[in-house]
Motif scaffolding. Structure first.
Motif, PDB file in Angstrom:
ATOM      1  N   PHE A 180       9.516  -0.063  -9.224  1.00 51.92           N
ATOM      2  CA  PHE A 180       9.513   1.392  -9.072  1.00 51.92           C
ATOM      3  C   PHE A 180      10.826   1.927  -9.605  1.00 51.92           C
ATOM      4  CE2 PHE A 180       6.350   0.080  -6.113  1.00 51.92           C
ATOM      5  CZ  PHE A 180       5.458   1.140  -6.018  1.00 51.92           C
ATOM      6  N   ARG A 220      17.950   5.792  -7.708  1.00 51.54           N
ATOM      7  CA  ARG A 220      18.992   4.791  -7.447  1.00 51.54           C
ATOM      8  C   ARG A 220      18.749   3.507  -8.212  1.00 51.54           C
ATOM      9  NH1 ARG A 220      18.466   5.071  -1.179  1.00 51.54           N
ATOM     10  NH2 ARG A 220      17.774   7.221  -1.230  1.00 51.54           N
ATOM     11  N   LEU A 243      13.658  -0.430  -8.361  1.00 56.45           N
ATOM     12  CA  LEU A 243      13.394  -1.223  -7.164  1.00 56.45           C
ATOM     13  C   LEU A 243      12.240  -2.166  -7.469  1.00 56.45           C
ATOM     14  CD1 LEU A 243      13.435   1.731  -4.613  1.00 56.45           C
ATOM     15  CD2 LEU A 243      15.304   0.179  -5.179  1.00 56.45           C
ATOM     16  N   SER A 272      -0.055  -4.462  -0.031  1.00 56.48           N
ATOM     17  CA  SER A 272      -0.910  -3.439  -0.608  1.00 56.48           C
ATOM     18  C   SER A 272      -0.593  -3.178  -2.071  1.00 56.48           C
ATOM     19  CB  SER A 272      -0.773  -2.141   0.185  1.00 56.48           C
ATOM     20  OG  SER A 272      -1.249  -2.332   1.494  1.00 56.48           O
ATOM     21  N   VAL A 273       0.689  -3.276  -2.425  1.00 58.58           N
ATOM     22  CA  VAL A 273       1.060  -3.066  -3.820  1.00 58.58           C
ATOM     23  C   VAL A 273       0.420  -4.137  -4.689  1.00 58.58           C
ATOM     24  CG1 VAL A 273       2.969  -2.743  -5.418  1.00 58.58           C
ATOM     25  CG2 VAL A 273       3.228  -2.049  -3.060  1.00 58.58           C
ATOM     26  N   PHE A 288     -10.573   0.632   1.446  1.00 61.92           N
ATOM     27  CA  PHE A 288      -9.277   1.136   1.905  1.00 61.92           C
ATOM     28  C   PHE A 288      -9.196   1.106   3.417  1.00 61.92           C
ATOM     29  CE2 PHE A 288      -8.277   3.865  -2.042  1.00 61.92           C
ATOM     30  CZ  PHE A 288      -7.688   2.773  -2.617  1.00 61.92           C
ATOM     31  N   GLN A 289      -7.974   1.395   3.852  1.00 58.16           N
ATOM     32  CA  GLN A 289      -7.662   1.324   5.268  1.00 58.16           C
ATOM     33  C   GLN A 289      -8.421   2.323   6.124  1.00 58.16           C
ATOM     34  OE1 GLN A 289      -3.495   1.521   5.824  1.00 58.16           O
ATOM     35  NE2 GLN A 289      -3.586   1.706   8.013  1.00 58.16           N
ATOM     36  N   ASP A 344      -8.090  -3.613   1.836  1.00 52.25           N
ATOM     37  CA  ASP A 344      -6.708  -3.321   2.234  1.00 52.25           C
ATOM     38  C   ASP A 344      -6.685  -2.819   3.668  1.00 52.25           C
ATOM     39  OD1 ASP A 344      -4.106  -2.689   2.451  1.00 52.25           O
ATOM     40  OD2 ASP A 344      -4.040  -1.302   0.768  1.00 52.25           O
ATOM     41  N   LEU A 372      13.909  -2.181   0.123  1.00 48.41           N
ATOM     42  CA  LEU A 372      13.809  -2.612  -1.267  1.00 48.41           C
ATOM     43  C   LEU A 372      15.123  -2.399  -2.004  1.00 48.41           C
ATOM     44  CD1 LEU A 372      10.327  -1.474  -2.507  1.00 48.41           C
ATOM     45  CD2 LEU A 372      11.128  -3.764  -1.970  1.00 48.41           C
ATOM     46  N   MET A 397      -4.350   2.274   1.567  1.00 48.35           N
ATOM     47  CA  MET A 397      -3.115   1.815   0.957  1.00 48.35           C
ATOM     48  C   MET A 397      -2.025   2.844   1.132  1.00 48.35           C
ATOM     49  SD  MET A 397      -4.213  -0.168  -2.441  1.00 48.35           S
ATOM     50  CE  MET A 397      -5.515  -1.371  -2.431  1.00 48.35           C
ATOM     51  N   THR A 398      -1.848   3.233   2.320  1.00 52.17           N
ATOM     52  CA  THR A 398      -0.880   4.287   2.561  1.00 52.17           C
ATOM     53  C   THR A 398       0.538   3.805   2.401  1.00 52.17           C
ATOM     54  OG1 THR A 398      -1.460   3.812   4.810  1.00 52.17           O
ATOM     55  CG2 THR A 398      -2.071   5.959   3.976  1.00 52.17           C
ATOM     56  N   GLU A 399       0.714   2.516   2.645  1.00 54.09           N
ATOM     57  CA  GLU A 399       2.098   2.022   2.569  1.00 54.09           C
ATOM     58  C   GLU A 399       2.463   1.643   1.161  1.00 54.09           C
ATOM     59  OE1 GLU A 399       3.014  -1.834   4.048  1.00 54.09           O
ATOM     60  OE2 GLU A 399       0.915  -2.353   4.278  1.00 54.09           O
ATOM     61  N   MET A 400       1.522   1.844   0.250  1.00 55.30           N
ATOM     62  CA  MET A 400       1.747   1.388  -1.106  1.00 55.30           C
ATOM     63  C   MET A 400       3.018   1.983  -1.705  1.00 55.30           C
ATOM     64  SD  MET A 400      -1.218   0.378  -3.228  1.00 55.30           S
ATOM     65  CE  MET A 400      -2.185   1.463  -3.790  1.00 55.30           C
ATOM     66  N   LEU A 401       3.287   3.217  -1.374  1.00 51.27           N
ATOM     67  CA  LEU A 401       4.437   3.878  -1.980  1.00 51.27           C
ATOM     68  C   LEU A 401       5.643   3.859  -1.055  1.00 51.27           C
ATOM     69  CD1 LEU A 401       3.269   6.852  -4.114  1.00 51.27           C
ATOM     70  CD2 LEU A 401       4.804   4.998  -4.713  1.00 51.27           C
ATOM     71  N   ALA A 402       5.629   2.892  -0.184  1.00 48.16           N
ATOM     72  CA  ALA A 402       6.659   2.885   0.845  1.00 48.16           C
ATOM     73  C   ALA A 402       8.093   2.640   0.385  1.00 48.16           C
ATOM     74  CB  ALA A 402       6.307   1.868   1.913  1.00 48.16           C
ATOM     75  N   PRO A 403       8.323   2.129  -0.847  1.00 48.53           N
ATOM     76  CA  PRO A 403       9.704   1.769  -1.170  1.00 48.53           C
ATOM     77  C   PRO A 403      10.693   2.840  -0.748  1.00 48.53           C
ATOM     78  CG  PRO A 403       8.317   1.384  -3.060  1.00 48.53           C
ATOM     79  CD  PRO A 403       7.427   1.844  -1.957  1.00 48.53           C
ATOM     80  N   ASP A 404      11.721   2.426  -0.187  1.00 45.56           N
ATOM     81  CA  ASP A 404      12.690   3.336   0.395  1.00 45.56           C
ATOM     82  C   ASP A 404      13.329   4.204  -0.666  1.00 45.56           C
ATOM     83  OD1 ASP A 404      16.023   3.080   1.013  1.00 45.56           O
ATOM     84  OD2 ASP A 404      14.719   4.246   2.306  1.00 45.56           O
ATOM     85  N   GLY A 405      13.581   5.452  -0.318  1.00 45.12           N
ATOM     86  CA  GLY A 405      14.285   6.333  -1.221  1.00 45.12           C
ATOM     87  C   GLY A 405      13.363   7.078  -2.160  1.00 45.12           C
ATOM     88  N   LEU A 406      12.090   6.783  -2.134  1.00 45.65           N
ATOM     89  CA  LEU A 406      11.175   7.490  -3.012  1.00 45.65           C
ATOM     90  C   LEU A 406      10.518   8.637  -2.291  1.00 45.65           C
ATOM     91  CD1 LEU A 406       9.492   4.514  -4.803  1.00 45.65           C
ATOM     92  CD2 LEU A 406      11.120   6.149  -5.723  1.00 45.65           C
ATOM     93  N   ARG A 429       4.714  26.618   2.617  1.00 47.32           N
ATOM     94  CA  ARG A 429       3.736  27.207   1.737  1.00 47.32           C
ATOM     95  C   ARG A 429       2.488  27.578   2.480  1.00 47.32           C
ATOM     96  NH1 ARG A 429       4.830  25.286  -3.927  1.00 47.32           N
ATOM     97  NH2 ARG A 429       6.474  23.954  -3.196  1.00 47.32           N
TER      98      ARG A 429
END
Lengths: 328, 319, 326
Positions: free
Chosen positions: A15, A19, A22, A49-50, A97-98, A180, A279, B1-10, B319
């Motif tokens: 990603f 910063r 990652l 999940s990724v 999906f979940q 997932d 990460l 897949m809710t945690e898919m985009l979990a990387p910190d800082g995003l 909004r």
């Protein structure tokens, strides 16, 4: 040995953020054979999940597959143009999906969502597709499918909706199902039914299943093999019985220690101290070393590569003959 | 897949609880420094306020004073054109009024009406919102019903109605100052609903919290509890609404004045100036309308940009 | 469903009664009807006579009732200034306003939805960024300035379009239409754009925001995972879910379009109800103001009612919810 349905080699997902880059998935490799259920287990953010999203080519920007290859029945799919990948999704790979409450479009009848998917992938007439949709609903255990097909998603309970989602996933007889966390959002009483359904469908159709979960109970019950993920890597992978009964990786050991047993011979549930690193702050060497009771010098410097150990593969320096000599 | 985009800082989402106080401390000003558009908008807005306040020092004449207007100086084009004449930088109108001076003084009126109107609206809205949210029941129902009904009508229509009614009640005995007050009243009564709803919402949330119960228990009067404990929590959204509404209020005043129901020609606001200028559109004196129009548009755009940015920075969900 | 509809109708009637009371209060107390009717030097006996004949001595509630019944029969009294029945004046001008408002709304909806979808799907393209920026300017520019700008450009400088009025009209019963003559259509262009522009930018931004929101939802992700074509996802699933709230807002906006027409009609001297109202405010012609309030409220409330009921029909969740309540 026949070609595995899914073969992932050295997959890396990155990603891009303000910063810097990652790495969410870092060198993950595994295979799933026809009719096999592979469990993927790990904490939130471990990359389960990724990995699933990478296989179906649905990683949202700014994420991207940075390396490795993914093969479906021997053909590489990760480098396919988006349009061809789309044709594979839903046809050759089904996805569950979940959260069944949000997976279905609330404004469409479930029959419309089913026939739409069926007709996208199979050359069927509208009436044939509708018949197939009814058959699928019957197969996933929805009572009176010929009536319920014209219902809207909100008219179903959570468990029933997940059955509809499963019907959508299998509507074109996929070779692989990626589930997932299919039961996380459901009532406990319904969870077992859904797991049993996925298992039965996999067996009946010879479908390979990749079951992402953080529930070790589900893994133990359902899977043939299990992969334990930690910080974007596979810590240990092997037959489910071996991994559960005799985990090798210290992290896997901790994870198995966290399963309550009926026998109650353990005085209390073991807990792994600390938390998985973010990460942006993955330590050098083995990502697990700050939480590992057995860590030694090499763990802080050198990243362990997966090693074959019996039926299991484990990424830990403890099992490297070369390093144990030094440690001893 | 809710945690898919979990990387910190995003994930830039900020936690909701108590965000206003914390955001004002750091995040907002940090974001502000990083947004050139917001800085530009703030500078322009402040500049408008500054020239409005110091108008008497900057203008070459007082356009509100008929004694200072010379008919001899009428219809002079801007300075840079062939027939331009000092000191009429942006030209003059039919009555010999210097366009630039008229804009500077008009800006004062527009901003004054806007700020007072928004202030009145916020005051009415906050009080009614507090009362509705705190006491609930019949009072709440009545206030919120009125709000609902009023919200179906555009503010400009309500303002025009109030304007007409007040005028008829005072039977046209209106000097400039009364007119200004009428405008403030119209705007205040047209825009209170949003504040009331927001404040009521916050109060409903806060009312159930333990500290309010504790305050009640030690016998603090309701009004003190509301003012000291509940209200501060609602101030963030109120600020955003006020900023966005300032642009709307100025626009409403300009529109009313343009329609002939606002400031009279003897004490013109920007809207009145545009109304006057509109009469000369066909005779070629474009500068009489172009510059006030440009000033009004720039002012509203700047405040809108600021409000937009503030809304996004404080809470994307508003909004 | 029936219960819901019934409740909404009752609510609408409630709103109309409140507005009616306001309108009556204005009509009765804001202006003194007597002084507007009789000459300055009328004797007090004459005044009392007229008071009696107008029923102004009756109890207020009786007067209110009478006002309401009259209003229901479309009788709003006489205009102070025009010395003509208000109803006749309003009715004469209604077609002009409705034609203008409809044209503007159609324009705003079509362009707003198209541009909104475009800017949502091509979020990072140059054109989308430009459109978003322009839309903010569009919201900031006062309606009357846009109108004046258009007049200056297309009427004064280029001379392509008429600067004011409605052009030639054709009579169809009591309705006069400008849609059937060339000059009528030409006259309609600039006012429609002026009136529609604000709504268009509003709809465009709303569509964009809603669409981006919808594109992030799980069911769109799942639709992707099912391998549906991008076309089917964007213009089937995403658009349908976007349009439900958008159509509601746009429907409700039609009411404010009629109110905003006040400004546009003044700029273009468009002979509609809005222009009549502005002139009434300036002349303190209270009967016209009161009647305008009633008529416009009736249009608002009716539209709100229709939109609300339509909304429940479009969204199956509400549909079922309403049915369950029955």
């Amino acid at each position: 040995m026949t070609e595995p349905v899914l073969s992932v080699r050295d997959l890396r997902v990155e990603f891009d953020s303000r910063r810097g880059t990652l790495r969410a998935i870092d060198g993950v490799s595994f295979e799933i054979a026809r009719g096999e259920v592979l469990g993927v287990v790990g904490e939130s953010g471990a990359g389960k999940s990724v990995t699933g999203a990478a296989v179906i080519g649905l990683i949202d920007p700014p994420g991207r597959i940075a390396g490795g290859e993914i093969k479906l029945s021997g053909r590489r799919i990760d480098d396919l143009p988006p349009e061809e990948l789309r044709r594979i999704r839903g046809k050759r790979i089904g996805v569950i999906f979940q959260d069944p409450l949000t997976s279905l479009n609330p404004l469409y009848r479930i029959g419309d969502q089913l026939t739409e998917t069926i007709r996208t992938h199979l050359p069927l007439s509208p009436s044939a597709a509708r018949q197939r949709a009814i058959d699928l609903l019957a197969e996933v255990g929805i009572p009176a499918p010929e009536k319920r097909i014209d219902a809207y998603p909100h008219e179903f309970s959570g468990g029933m909706r997940q059955r509809v989602v499963i019907a959508l996933a299998i509507c074109a007889e996929p070779e692989l199902i990626i589930a997932d966390e299919p039961t996380t959002a459901l009532d406990v009483s319904v969870q077992a039914q859904i797991i049993a359904l996925i298992k039965r469908l996999g067996r009946d159709h010879g479908t390979a299943v990749m079951l992402v979960t953080h529930d070790m109970g589900v893994i133990a019950e359902t899977c043939d093999r299990v992969a334990v993920m930690y910080s974007g890597r596979i810590a240990e992978i092997g037959p489910v019985r071996d991994v559960v009964q005799e985990p090798l990786h210290p992290y896997a050991k901790g994870l198995m220690g966290a399963i309550p047993t009926l026998a109650g011979d353990a005085p209390r549930l073991a807990q792994i101290p600390g938390a998985m690193p973010r990460l942006s702050a993955i330590p050098p060497g083995c990502a697990f070393h700050p939480r590992c009771d057995y860590a030694f010098g090499r763990c802080r410097i050198e990243r362990p590569e997966p090693l074959q150990h019996g039926t299991q593969q484990v990424a830990c320096h403890l099992f490297d003959a070369h390093s144990t000599e030094h440690a001893a | 897949m809710t945690e898919m985009l979990a990387p910190d800082g995003l994930d830039p989402a900020t936690p909701r609880a108590g965000w206003a106080a914390r955001a004002l401390d750091s995040d907002v000003f940090y974001a502000f420094r990083r947004s050139p558009l917001a800085i530009g908008a703030a500078i322009v807005t402040l500049a408008f306020f500054a020239v409005a306040i110091f108008a008497p020092l900057l203008a070459v004449q007082n356009p509100f004073d008929p004694a200072q207007l010379e008919l001899l100086n009428s219809r002079i084009p801007p300075l840079w054109s062939a027939d331009g004449q000092a000191p009429f930088l942006l030209g003059s109108d039919e009555q010999g009024r210097d366009v630039l001076s008229a804009i500077l003084y008009g800006l004062r009126i527009s901003l004054l009406v806007g700020v007072l109107g928004v202030g009145l609206a916020a005051a009415i809205g906050i009080v009614l919102g507090l009362v509705a949210g705190y006491f609930g029941g019949v009072i709440d129902t009545v206030i919120m019903r009125i709000a609902d009904v009023q919200l179906t009508f555009p503010a400009i229509l309500i303002a025009l109605m109030i304007d007409g009614v007040v005028k008829s009640a005072l039977s046209n005995r209106l000097d400039e100052r009364t007119m200004l007050a009428v405008l403030v009243l119209s705007i205040g009564l047209s825009f209170w609903v949003q504040y009331a709803r927001t404040v009521r919402g916050s109060v409903m949330v806060e009312r159930t919290k333990d500290y309010v119960a504790a305050a009640q228990l030690i016998g603090l009067p309701s009004w003190t509890i509301m003012r000291r404990h509940v209200l501060p929590n609602a101030m963030g959204p109120v600020l955003v609404i006020a900023t966005i509404n300032l642009a709307l209020a100025i626009l409403t005043e300009a529109t009313l004045s343009f329609l002939g129901s606002g400031m009279p020609e003897t004490m013109p606001s920007l809207g009145t100036l545009i109304r006057i200028g509109n009469n000369y559109l066909f005779s070629g004196e474009w500068w009489v309308i172009a510059f006030p129009g440009l000033a009004l548009a720039t002012l509203i755009l700047a405040i809108n940009l600021l409000g937009d940015w503030l809304r996004d920075a404080l809470n994307p969900k508003l909004r | 469903m029936l219960a819901f509809t019934l409740r909404r109708v009752l609510q609408a009637i409630g709103v109309m009664i409140v507005v009616g009371a306001l309108s009556f209060t204005m009509f009765r107390f804001a202006g003194d009807p007597i002084s507007q009717i009789v000459s300055q030097d009328a004797s007090s006996a004459e005044r009392a006579e007229i008071r009696k004949s107008l029923g102004l001595d009756d109890p207020v509630l009786v007067q209110f009732g009478r006002y309401f019944i009259n209003a229901a029969r479309f009788d709003f009294g006489m205009s102070y200034r025009f010395r003509e029945p208000v109803a006749k004046l309003l009715l004469e001008r209604m077609p002009a306003t409705l034609e203008l408002a409809t044209c503007a709304t159609v324009l705003a909806m079509t362009l707003g939805i198209l541009l909104g979808v475009y800017t949502a799907l091509r979020r990072n393209s140059f054109l989308a960024t430009l459109l978003s920026a322009v839309s903010l300017i569009g919201i900031s520019l006062p309606t009357f300035l846009i109108g004046i700008l258009l007049i200056y450009l297309f009427a004064v400088v280029l001379g392509w379009l008429p600067s004011y009025g409605r052009g030639d009209t054709v009579r169809l019963g009591w309705w006069t239409t400008g849609l059937l003559t060339t000059s009528g259509l030409k006259s309609l262009i600039m006012p429609s754009i002026t009136l529609g522009l604000f709504q268009m930018t509003l709809i465009m931004r709303l569509v964009r925001a809603e669409m981006l929101e919808v594109l992030r939802t799980d069911y769109i992700r799942f639709a992707r995972a099912r391998g549906l074509t991008t076309r089917a996802i964007h213009f089937g699933h995403a658009l349908k879910n976007t349009l439900v709230p958008v159509i509601t807002v746009a429907g409700l906006q039609f009411g404010s379009v009629i109110a905003f027409a006040i400004i546009t009609e003044t700029v273009f001297q468009w002979p509609g109800m809005g222009l009549l109202f502005v002139q009434a405010v300036q002349n303190v012609d209270i009967p016209i103001m009161a009647a305008y309030l009633l008529v416009v409220s009736l249009i608002f409330v009716t539209i709100n009612l229709i939109v609300d009921i339509l909304y429940t029909l479009v969204d199956p969740r509400l549909h079922a919810g309403a049915a369950r309540r029955t």
